[in-house]
Design a protein around this motif. Structure first.
Motif, PDB file in Angstrom:
ATOM      1  N   UNK A  33       0.846  -1.191   0.000  1.00 23.53           N
ATOM      2  CA  UNK A  33       0.000   0.000   0.000  1.00 23.53           C
ATOM      3  C   UNK A  33       0.882   1.242   0.000  1.00 23.53           C
ATOM      4  N   UNK A  34       0.617   2.145  -0.940  1.00 24.66           N
ATOM      5  CA  UNK A  34       1.289   3.441  -0.931  1.00 24.66           C
ATOM      6  C   UNK A  34       0.596   4.307   0.114  1.00 24.66           C
ATOM      7  N   UNK A  35       1.343   4.704   1.130  1.00 26.12           N
ATOM      8  CA  UNK A  35       0.759   5.421   2.256  1.00 26.12           C
ATOM      9  C   UNK A  35       0.470   6.866   1.854  1.00 26.12           C
ATOM     10  N   UNK A  36      -0.761   7.293   2.082  1.00 26.26           N
ATOM     11  CA  UNK A  36      -1.135   8.696   1.876  1.00 26.26           C
ATOM     12  C   UNK A  36      -1.247   9.436   3.219  1.00 26.26           C
ATOM     13  N   UNK A  37      -1.539   8.695   4.287  1.00 25.47           N
ATOM     14  CA  UNK A  37      -1.657   9.311   5.611  1.00 25.47           C
ATOM     15  C   UNK A  37      -1.480   8.234   6.670  1.00 25.47           C
ATOM     16  N   UNK A 149      -7.940  10.450   2.853  1.00 25.68           N
ATOM     17  CA  UNK A 149      -7.036   9.549   3.574  1.00 25.68           C
ATOM     18  C   UNK A 149      -6.657  10.103   4.939  1.00 25.68           C
ATOM     19  N   UNK A 150      -6.410  11.430   5.034  1.00 20.12           N
ATOM     20  CA  UNK A 150      -5.966  11.995   6.311  1.00 20.12           C
ATOM     21  C   UNK A 150      -7.075  11.970   7.361  1.00 20.12           C
ATOM     22  N   UNK A 350      -2.505  14.331  14.774  1.00 16.40           N
ATOM     23  CA  UNK A 350      -1.356  14.575  13.908  1.00 16.40           C
ATOM     24  C   UNK A 350      -1.289  13.436  12.894  1.00 16.40           C
ATOM     25  N   UNK A 351      -1.064  13.780  11.631  1.00 16.14           N
ATOM     26  CA  UNK A 351      -1.030  12.779  10.568  1.00 16.14           C
ATOM     27  C   UNK A 351       0.215  13.012   9.721  1.00 16.14           C
ATOM     28  N   UNK A 352       1.029  11.976   9.574  1.00 14.05           N
ATOM     29  CA  UNK A 352       2.186  12.044   8.681  1.00 14.05           C
ATOM     30  C   UNK A 352       1.738  11.701   7.269  1.00 14.05           C
ATOM     31  N   UNK A 353       2.085  12.553   6.323  1.00  9.09           N
ATOM     32  CA  UNK A 353       1.635  12.389   4.938  1.00  9.09           C
ATOM     33  C   UNK A 353       2.855  12.354   4.017  1.00  9.09           C
ATOM     34  N   UNK A 354       3.263  11.164   3.555  1.00  8.14           N
ATOM     35  CA  UNK A 354       4.399  11.080   2.643  1.00  8.14           C
ATOM     36  C   UNK A 354       4.170  11.899   1.356  1.00  8.14           C
TER      37      UNK A 354
END
Length: 354
Positions: A33-37, A149-150, A350-354
């Protein structure tokens, strides 16, 4: 070897930092899975500090944390059997606990308790603080159906944990109807969802109990709380707020000694307390204990089942949940995100978004 950017924990207590890291292989029955969030929560901070090592030792270092994941299916394994509405290119939420699918716990909807799951995402299996994450079984992919996604990522843990706890509290509220009362201690990520879901699922009065009630009053009422109290107010104050002076259920999303003692003390006899927070608190349980009323049901409550996540996403799709404020951070700012969370500067998730 193909690589990706990932936030790595190199040792307990070390700062989170983004580095090149090997791209994980595609599991035969799962997906890449390509992470969006990927949500950053208090559990991640406790894991990184080593505070949960006796219960959840990380398998190795460097390690990739992150258990609240939403993204896009990049590749399915050759033996994958995803849900009918999931294919390569589908936006999905990832069910983090996993589960073997065959044991008694999995077949009764308690995959988070599966003894053969191979570890939870970000705890026993490399997590989502990265550009890509390996998902062991394609059954654990749930379609987003237009949900950003976030906003979806925090539902996979903060939302799901709250939903599971509220559902487990419902039997204690069933006999009292609108005269029942449920107290939710804490109003962070899990607590905010617990207040909303108690309002949606229970016919009872919902009381939000927090450390700084003056600061959080508007937020609590917007989420559906009927009343607000402070942690320092004591059990008598909470009982005075409840119809008939009795509290039927408590969901403690904090889990300190202070919050757990209050949670147990405020309950009516035969009430139910669900402890979600993992901050090391304990109470004395036994007949004649000064902390716990007679026949109180005192239980931990951990994450939630796969079917419950399906149900929760349906509520989100229907617009019945306030998905709250999300603060986005790039992977390179993971250490700043962790510092902001630890200092209490984040309202929401808080969300990390690549």
């Amino acid at each position: 070897m193909p690589t990706m950017q990932a936030v790595l924990l190199t040792a307990y207590g070390s700062p989170l930092a983004a580095w090149d890291h090997p791209l994980p292989p595609v599991p035969p029955h799962g997906a890449l899975v390509q992470v969006r969030a990927c949500g950053l929560c208090g559990t991640d901070l406790h894991l990184a500090a080593g505070e949960l090592a006796p219960l959840f030792p990380l398998p190795e270092f460097p390690w990739v944390l992150g258990h609240e994941v939403a993204g896009v299916v990049a590749e399915l394994g050759p033996d994958a059997r995803p849900p009918a509405d999931v294919a390569e290119g589908s936006p999905v939420a990832v069910y983090g606990p996993g589960g073997c699918g065959d044991c008694a716990r999995c077949t009764t909807g308690h995959q988070q308790l599966c003894p053969g799951a191979g570890g939870w995402l970000g705890v026993g299996r490399a997590g989502g603080f990265a550009e890509y994450v390996a998902v062991s079984d394609a059954r654990h992919l749930l379609p987003l159906k237009g949900l950003p996604a976030e906003q979806a990522a925090p539902l996979t843990d903060a939302g799901l944990t709250a939903y599971h706890a509220v559902r487990r509290a419902l039997p204690a509220l069933a006999s009292r109807g609108p005269r029942g009362a449920v107290v939710v201690i804490g109003l962070g990520g899990v607590g905010s969802f617990a207040v909303q879901l108690a309002r949606l699922l229970a016919p009872a009065m919902v009381v939000s109990c927090v450390r700084r009630p003056a600061e959080l009053a508007d937020h609590a009422r917007r989420l559906g709380a009927d009343a607000l109290a402070g942690l320092a107010d004591g059990p008598g104050c909470l009982r005075d707020l409840a119809p008939g002076g009795e509290v039927d259920a408590v969901i403690d999303t904090v889990g300190t000694a202070e919050s757990m003692k209050l949670a147990a003390a405020v309950l009516r006899p035969s009430g139910r307390c669900l402890v979600v927070g993992a901050k090391g608190g304990t109470v004395s349980l036994g007949v004649g204990s000064p902390d716990v009323p007679f026949e109180t049901e005192l239980s931990t409550s951990v994450w939630g089942g796969l079917t419950e996540l399906h149900d929760l996403l349906q509520l989100a799709h229907a617009g019945r949940l306030d998905l709250g404020h999300v603060r986005r951070y790039p992977l390179a700012d993971a250490a700043r995100a962790a510092a902001d969370l630890k200092a209490g500067r984040i309202r929401g998730r808080a969300v990390l978004c690549p």
